[in-house]
Design a protein around this motif. Structure first.
Motif: not given
Length: 345
Positions: A160-167
């Protein structure tokens, strides 16, 4: 002191390998189990209904640390090497894990973008090492963001892209794993809570690696992480406590930071530094009344921290119920709110 093993097992079909957005729902439509920390009574909802468990005068404290892509892939000679960054030490040095390999002090690893990393010593605990990079400051961060990847544990089947690992509110880069307790928040829900009279405050704790591969976990009593509590957040915590409101930490990272900053008078002080605080059963919580968190594996030291909020037997009974009700685990999974439900007198 290492975490004691729990008897429950999470079936693999309850591993959340896909973000909510890719399952056809919004972030705030994951499920929510609310536990009364005194009685153990539990309630089932959806996360967008969080406001039904909170009240005017409560304070939510969120960790706005932003997730870096900490996995760097390089070579030692012709051999492929994977580095997982764990903790920033200086503008040029990081503690890191070298995955599935043994490297010695003095060895150099070639990375993309004309970046190199030299092993200069042992880390805070095995198997971590200290890496000195050929770039520093913003140039190093630029290389990490250009060439790094998120950490993908074995239950993640898709990169998954990094944005999926951000609040949605993440703003201060520094964590190598997402402070995932806040992932389910949407701005719509945060605004809904504000309209109800729930206050929102922020701090930073930059989360390090939670797993070292090959059934190795960090020592919870010696796991340093950098944190910062702004003056405004400290004031809101102290004001809420004075007014007999509930301070609810969004994530175990927030609990560690706030409890570290409590002074001898029982007040939270604005500060920044490194915390190694290990919270477990019997720990006298002074700053935090409730906790919003995900569901944790039996080996995770996070469960030790949860037993400072609720009796372990009640917690394990609730976890059995969560497994039976097919709640989802891990950073893309469902949520658990633990707090005293009765009004303070």
């Amino acid at each position: 002191m290492m975490v004691a093993a729990r008897s429950f097992q999470v079936p693999k079909y309850l591993d959340a390998s896909t973000p909510a957005e890719y399952r056809g729902i919004s972030r705030d439509h994951v499920r929510l189990m609310t536990l009364d920390s005194v009685t153990g009574k539990h309630f089932h909802h959806y996360f967008y209904q969080l406001d039904s468990s909170l009240r005017e005068g409560d304070l939510l404290v969120l960790n706005n640390s932003r997730t870096l892509p900490p996995v760097l892939k390089g070579k030692r000679g012709k051999q492929a090497i994977e580095i997982r960054l764990s903790r920033k030490l200086t503008d040029q040095e990081w503690e890191a894990l070298i995955v599935e390999d043994v490297c010695t002090v003095g060895e150099k690893i070639d990375l993309p973008g004309e970046l190199t990393a030299t092993i200069t010593g042992k880390g805070n605990e095995a198997p971590l090492v200290i890496l000195s990079f050929s770039k520093s400051g913003l140039d190093l961060y630029d290389a990490i963001y250009r060439y790094g990847e998120p950490v993908y544990y074995e239950y993640i089947k898709t990169p998954w892209p990094l944005e999926m690992y951000q609040t949605v509110y993440a703003s201060v880069p520094g964590s190598v794993e997402m402070p995932s307790a806040g992932r389910a928040f949407s701005w719509k829900l945060l605004n809904k809570l504000k309209r109800k009279g729930v206050k929102i405050a922020y701090l930073q704790l930059h989360a390090g690696l939670s797993y070292y591969e090959n059934d190795r976990w960090p020592n919870p009593s010696n796991h340093p992480e950098a944190f910062r509590i702004p003056e405004e957040t400290a004031e809101w915590v102290n004001k809420t406590k004075k007014n007999k409101g509930r301070v609810i930490a969004v994530g175990t990272t927030v609990v560690r930071a706030l409890e570290t900053a409590v002074n001898h008078g029982g007040h939270v002080e604005a500060q920044e530094g490194i915390t190694c605080l290990y919270i477990q059963k019997g720990y006298p919580l002074k700053a935090v009344d409730g906790l919003l968190t995900g569901f944790h594996e039996p080996e995770a030291s996070h469960l030790d921290l949860l037993t400072a909020f609720i009796d372990e037997k009640l917690l394990m009974k609730a976890y059995e119920e969560a497994i039976s009700a097919e709640y989802l685990w891990h950073e893309f999974g469902d949520m658990n709110l633990i707090l005293p439900m009765e009004e303070k007198r």
